[in-house]
Design an enzyme around this catalytic site. Sequence first.
Site, mmCIF file in Angstrom:
data_model
loop_
_atom_site.group_PDB
_atom_site.id
_atom_site.type_symbol
_atom_site.label_atom_id
_atom_site.label_comp_id
_atom_site.label_asym_id
_atom_site.label_seq_id
_atom_site.Cartn_x
_atom_site.Cartn_y
_atom_site.Cartn_z
ATOM 1 N N GLU A 62 2.123 1.866 -15.233
ATOM 2 C CA GLU A 62 2.290 1.578 -13.802
ATOM 3 C C GLU A 62 3.432 0.629 -13.535
ATOM 4 O O GLU A 62 4.194 0.808 -12.599
ATOM 5 C CB GLU A 62 1.020 0.908 -13.280
ATOM 6 C CG GLU A 62 -0.126 1.808 -13.009
ATOM 7 C CD GLU A 62 -1.202 1.069 -12.262
ATOM 8 O OE1 GLU A 62 -1.353 1.327 -11.060
ATOM 9 O OE2 GLU A 62 -1.885 0.236 -12.879
ATOM 10 N N TRP B 130 3.937 6.119 2.486
ATOM 11 C CA TRP B 130 3.861 6.601 1.108
ATOM 12 C C TRP B 130 3.871 8.111 1.247
ATOM 13 O O TRP B 130 2.911 8.714 1.734
ATOM 14 C CB TRP B 130 2.597 6.106 0.417
ATOM 15 C CG TRP B 130 2.499 6.523 -1.006
ATOM 16 C CD1 TRP B 130 3.245 6.071 -2.049
ATOM 17 C CD2 TRP B 130 1.618 7.509 -1.560
ATOM 18 N NE1 TRP B 130 2.882 6.692 -3.215
ATOM 19 C CE2 TRP B 130 1.889 7.586 -2.944
ATOM 20 C CE3 TRP B 130 0.626 8.320 -1.043
ATOM 21 C CZ2 TRP B 130 1.209 8.433 -3.812
ATOM 22 C CZ3 TRP B 130 -0.053 9.171 -1.894
ATOM 23 C CH2 TRP B 130 0.235 9.230 -3.254
ATOM 24 N N ARG C 227 0.816 -1.219 0.000
ATOM 25 C CA ARG C 227 0.000 0.000 0.000
ATOM 26 C C ARG C 227 0.846 1.264 0.000
ATOM 27 O O ARG C 227 0.353 2.352 -0.239
ATOM 28 C CB ARG C 227 -0.906 0.008 1.229
ATOM 29 C CG ARG C 227 -1.873 -1.143 1.222
ATOM 30 C CD ARG C 227 -2.423 -1.365 2.573
ATOM 31 N NE ARG C 227 -3.153 -0.204 3.002
ATOM 32 C CZ ARG C 227 -4.355 -0.274 3.546
ATOM 33 N NH1 ARG C 227 -4.927 -1.438 3.718
ATOM 34 N NH2 ARG C 227 -4.982 0.794 3.931
HETATM 35 C C1 AGP Z 1 -4.825 0.676 -10.617
HETATM 36 O O1 AGP Z 1 -3.919 -0.193 -11.286
HETATM 37 C C2 AGP Z 1 -4.096 1.750 -9.865
HETATM 38 N N1 AGP Z 1 -3.283 1.177 -8.859
HETATM 39 C C3 AGP Z 1 -4.957 2.886 -9.405
HETATM 40 O O2 AGP Z 1 -5.275 3.625 -10.559
HETATM 41 C C4 AGP Z 1 -6.281 2.525 -8.702
HETATM 42 O O3 AGP Z 1 -7.167 1.948 -9.623
HETATM 43 C C5 AGP Z 1 -6.911 3.820 -8.175
HETATM 44 O O4 AGP Z 1 -6.014 4.391 -7.253
HETATM 45 C C6 AGP Z 1 -8.277 3.595 -7.522
HETATM 46 O O5 AGP Z 1 -8.128 2.760 -6.404
HETATM 47 P P1 AGP Z 1 -9.477 2.141 -5.749
HETATM 48 O O6 AGP Z 1 -10.092 1.242 -6.793
HETATM 49 O O7 AGP Z 1 -9.005 1.405 -4.534
HETATM 50 O O8 AGP Z 1 -10.386 3.296 -5.414
#
Ligand code: AGP
Length: 603
Positions: free
Chosen positions: A483, A74, A27
Site C-alpha cells: 500500500e 476517487w 478518503r
Molecule cells: C487497509 O490498510 C486498507 N486501506 C484497506 O485494505 C482497508 O482495510 C479495507 O478497504 C477495509 O476498509 P474498512 O475497514 O473501512 O471496511
Amino acid sequence: MCGIVGYSGPGNSVGPIIEGLSRLEYRGYDSAGICLKINDELQIIKKEGKLDNLKALINEQKPFSHTGIGHTRWATHGGVTTDNAHPHGNELFAVVHNGIIENAGTLKKELQAEGFVFKSQTDSEVFLVLLTKFYKQNNNTLQSIAKAFNTITGNSAFVIIEKASDKLYCLKRSAPLVVGDNKETREAFVSSDPFALIGFAPRIYFPQDAVICESIVTDIDVKINFYELDLSPSERYKFQSNAMTMDSTTKGPYEHFMLKEIHEQPSLIEKLAAYYIKNQGRQILDSLKSYRPTGWHLTACGTAWHAGLVIKNYLEQINRQSASVDIASEFRYKNPILNKGEIGLFISQSGETADTLACQELCKENGIQSFSIVNVEGSTLFRNCDQNFLIHAGVEIGVASTKAFSLQVLTGYLMSRAMEGTLDDPSLFKEIKLLSNRIGELCSNVESIKEVASEIYNKKGFIFTGRGKYFPIALEGALKLKEIAYVHAEGYAAGELKHGPIALIDEQIVNIAIVGPELFEKTISNIEEVKARKGVIVIVGPKGSSELEHLSDYYIGLDFEGLPNLSPLYVNVALQFLAYHIASLKGTDIDKPRNLAKSVTVE
Ligand code: AGP
C-alpha cells in the site's frame, strides 16, 4: 470513497468547504472541485490531482459565496481529468456524488437520444441531467430530485445546489451522508463524514436511505427538512450531537498521520481494555457471557479481513466455536450456507465499505444476527447491525490502516474472553498491559528496524511468511508494504513456500520471516529452504536467539514472553514500522498512497 462537503449560511462557504475537504482528502484524492452560488449563478472551479491544485485556483480567484458544495474524487467511472472531476453542473443545478450509478450507461444513451449533451465520462453526470430534465418538466426541485433518484440504481449519495435558491439538498442509498446545523451561526452543512463537520456543526443528523434533506438558511434561523420520496415529511433520520474533538486532525510532532497512528496504539490498547473490562463497555461484553451461536461468519475487506483471520483463531482455540472468515466481495456472491443460530460478524474501520455492507444485508435477509467490530459510530454498518462492538480508535486518517487493525483484533479477543466469562481473570489485563508496554518500547526503539529498512528497501520483491496465528500477520505486513511503498509483496503460510512460491527466490527477493515461539523448529526449516536459494532473510522473532542470529541476514528480536494470545499484534507493529520506513526511503505519499481511498464505498 469520495469526500463531500456542502455549506449554506451567512459566512463565506469557501472556508468550511475547503477545510472539510482537506479533512476528507485521505478518503479519495484523484481530483477536487467546488461549486459556488455567486450573483445567482452557479460557478464551478475544479482540477484533477490533489486538493492543493484546487486550493491554488481558489487562492487566485478568492471567491465569496454563501452557498456551495465541494468534492474530492476517487475515480470509479471515467479517467482522472478535470472534466470528470465533481461538481457536475449546468445553468440550473450543481451536483456532487459519492458511489456508483449502476444503470448509468443505459440512462446516458437514452438521454443522449433525447438530445441531452454530456460533458464528462462519469456516471454522476447522469443524475444531473435527469434532475435537469425533470425540473424542466415540473419546475419543482424536490419532485425532480425524487424522480431522478427513483430512476437510478446503485449505492450513491448526492448533494445538490440550485440557481433558484440558497438551499442545500441531499439524499443517499447505502452510502454515508450526514447533515449538520449550527443554530448560533445560522449555518447548514452536509458531508459524507461527520469528521468534516467537527467544530462547525454541533448538531448532526444521519438520514436513512431515500430521505431527501433540505437545508434552508434565512435571516433569522436555519432549518433542515426531511422528506420521503413522495415528499411527505420523514422521521427517518437519527440526531446526535457532534462531540468529536479536533486534535485528531493534526499530525502533531509526526511527519505522517500513519506514524502518529502507529504511536497511538499503546495508549489506545490500554484505553480499549479499560473501556470493555472496567467501564461502560463491560455491559455489552457481559451480554456475550456463555453465548453459544452455532457458528460464526466473519466477513471484511483488506486489513479488516486479516483481523478477522486472527479473531477466528481466538473463536476456535479459546471458545472452540467454528468460524469462517471470508473476503466480503467473495462472500456476497457465493450463495453462502447460512443456518439459523449463526452469527455474522462484520469487521470494518469505516463502517462504509460497500462489499462488507452487502454481506451484512445478505445475512440479515437470511435471518442471521449481525454483530459489527467497527470504528465509526453512526456509520452505515453501525446502524444496520444488531449489536456493535466499537473499537474507539479515534479518527484513522492514514489510508493504510494501523491502529484500527490492532484494536479490531483486541476487540475480537475481548469478545472471545467474554464468552468464556474470564474478563476478570487477572492474567487478561496483565497481558494487555504487557502488550501495550512492549509496543511502547518498540515505538521508542525503532532504529534497528529503520536500519533493516535501509538495507532492503531497493529489493525487487518481498515474501512475508508466518505459521499459525502469525500467518494473518504475514498477510497484513505484506499489504502494508504494498500500500505505502508500491512494491510487490505477498504474505504466505511459511509451510506453503515450497509448494511453488519458492521458485521466486533469488538474491533480489526478501523473505520477512515471522518466527513465533510456537512451531519454532518447523519455521526454521522453512527459512533454511529460502536461505539455500540465496534469498535475503529478515527474521522477526524471539530476541536473543543465536540460531536466529546465525540464520538471518537481518534480525528483529522481540520479547514474546508473557504474550501467549496477543503476540501477533506485537509482531504486526514491528512490520508496520518496517513498511513505513521502507516507504519513507522510497519517497512515496505515505498518508495518501496512489490509487487508494480510505474507505471503498463502491463494489
Ligand atoms: C487497509 O490498510 C486498507 N486501506 C484497506 O485494505 C482497508 O482495510 C479495507 O478497504 C477495509 O476498509 P474498512 O475497514 O473501512 O471496511
